[in-house]
Scaffold this motif. Structure first.
Motif, short mmCIF file in Angstrom:
data_model
loop_
_atom_site.label_atom_id
_atom_site.label_comp_id
_atom_site.label_asym_id
_atom_site.label_seq_id
_atom_site.Cartn_x
_atom_site.Cartn_y
_atom_site.Cartn_z
N VAL A 48 93.58 24.93 67.13
CA VAL A 48 93.90 23.96 68.17
C VAL A 48 93.38 22.60 67.72
N TYR A 49 94.11 21.55 68.07
CA TYR A 49 93.79 20.21 67.63
C TYR A 49 93.58 19.28 68.84
N LEU A 50 92.81 18.24 68.59
CA LEU A 50 92.69 17.17 69.57
C LEU A 50 92.84 15.85 68.81
N GLN A 51 93.99 15.23 68.97
CA GLN A 51 94.24 13.92 68.37
C GLN A 51 93.75 12.86 69.34
N MET A 52 92.84 12.03 68.87
CA MET A 52 92.23 11.01 69.72
C MET A 52 92.58 9.64 69.18
N ASN A 53 93.27 8.84 69.97
CA ASN A 53 93.66 7.49 69.59
C ASN A 53 93.01 6.48 70.53
N SER A 54 93.00 5.23 70.11
CA SER A 54 92.44 4.14 70.92
C SER A 54 91.05 4.51 71.44
N LEU A 55 90.23 4.97 70.56
CA LEU A 55 88.91 5.46 70.96
C LEU A 55 88.03 4.34 71.51
N LYS A 56 87.21 4.70 72.48
CA LYS A 56 86.31 3.77 73.13
C LYS A 56 84.87 4.25 72.95
N PRO A 57 83.91 3.35 73.03
CA PRO A 57 82.50 3.79 72.93
C PRO A 57 82.14 4.87 73.94
N GLU A 58 82.75 4.85 75.11
CA GLU A 58 82.45 5.86 76.12
C GLU A 58 83.02 7.23 75.78
N ASP A 59 83.80 7.34 74.71
CA ASP A 59 84.25 8.64 74.23
C ASP A 59 83.19 9.33 73.36
N THR A 60 82.13 8.63 73.07
CA THR A 60 81.06 9.20 72.27
C THR A 60 80.45 10.41 72.97
N ALA A 61 80.44 11.54 72.26
CA ALA A 61 79.95 12.79 72.85
C ALA A 61 80.02 13.88 71.80
N VAL A 62 79.42 15.02 72.14
CA VAL A 62 79.68 16.23 71.38
C VAL A 62 80.91 16.90 71.99
N TYR A 63 81.87 17.21 71.17
CA TYR A 63 83.12 17.80 71.63
C TYR A 63 83.12 19.30 71.32
N TYR A 64 83.45 20.08 72.35
CA TYR A 64 83.44 21.53 72.24
C TYR A 64 84.84 22.08 72.44
N CYS A 65 85.17 23.04 71.61
CA CYS A 65 86.40 23.80 71.73
C CYS A 65 86.08 25.09 72.47
N CYS A 66 87.02 25.59 73.28
CA CYS A 66 86.75 26.81 74.03
C CYS A 66 88.05 27.58 74.24
N ALA A 67 87.89 28.88 74.51
CA ALA A 67 89.03 29.77 74.68
C ALA A 67 88.91 30.55 75.97
N ALA A 68 90.03 30.63 76.69
CA ALA A 68 90.08 31.37 77.95
C ALA A 68 90.91 32.62 77.75
N ARG A 69 90.30 33.77 77.94
CA ARG A 69 90.94 35.04 77.66
C ARG A 69 92.11 35.32 78.59
N TRP A 70 92.07 34.75 79.77
CA TRP A 70 93.06 35.10 80.79
C TRP A 70 94.33 34.27 80.72
N GLY A 71 94.41 33.34 79.77
CA GLY A 71 95.65 32.61 79.59
C GLY A 71 95.66 31.23 80.19
N GLY A 72 95.20 31.10 81.42
CA GLY A 72 94.98 29.77 81.96
C GLY A 72 96.08 29.20 82.82
N THR A 73 95.68 28.63 83.97
CA THR A 73 96.58 27.83 84.80
C THR A 73 95.81 26.60 85.26
N TRP A 74 96.54 25.65 85.73
CA TRP A 74 95.94 24.40 86.21
C TRP A 74 95.80 24.49 87.73
N PRO A 75 94.70 24.02 88.30
CA PRO A 75 93.62 23.22 87.70
C PRO A 75 92.43 24.03 87.20
N LEU A 76 92.55 25.37 87.22
CA LEU A 76 91.40 26.17 86.80
C LEU A 76 90.98 25.87 85.36
N LEU A 77 91.91 25.45 84.53
CA LEU A 77 91.57 25.17 83.14
C LEU A 77 90.63 24.00 82.97
#
Length: 127
Positions: free
Chosen positions: A79-108
């Motif tokens: 899985v990818y995350l393309q980040m454009n027009s980055l801002k200083p407030e985007d500074t963070a540790v970024y975590y990838c995660c997986a949901a076994r149940w498949g996922g719906t919104w807004p639960l995701l």
């Protein structure tokens, strides 16, 4: 047991772009909805983006909508995350995660819906 490994973090100037990748192993990747969260120092972990198993639907936090794009390649278990027009407030540790149940919104957007997490990758945006 699914293992997730993020890569692609680093230092970037404001206005620049960066692409994060998250490789998965140990499970059938296409069975999982995938998400990206981030955590800045002194702040709670927050939702960034999510994508359903097929890749047919994607969801974003308002703070990144129009700037970030989540995608997946089920053949490459990535899985990818393309980040454009980055801002200083985007500074963070970024975590990838997986949901076994498949996922719906807004639960995701809820970190408790995810079963597996990567170790995180630091993204620093300088002004």
């Amino acid at each position: 047991q699914v293992q997730l490994v993020e890569s692609g973090g680093g230092l970037v100037q404001a206005g620049g772009s960066q692409r994060l990748s998250c490789g998965a192993s140990g499970g059938t990747f296409s069975n999982y909805a995938m998400g990206w969260f981030r955590q800045a120092p002194g702040k709670e972990r927050e939702f960034v983006a999510a994508i359903v198993r097929s890749g047919g639907s994607t969801y974003y936090a308002d703070s990144v909508k129009g700037r970030f794009t989540i995608s997946r390649d089920n053949a490459k278990n990535t899985v990818y995350l393309q980040m454009n027009s980055l801002k200083p407030e985007d500074t963070a540790v970024y975590y990838c995660c997986a949901a076994r149940w498949g996922g719906t919104w807004p639960l995701l957007s809820n970190p408790n819906q995810y079963n597996y997490w990567g170790q995180g990758t630091q993204v620093t945006v300088s002004s």
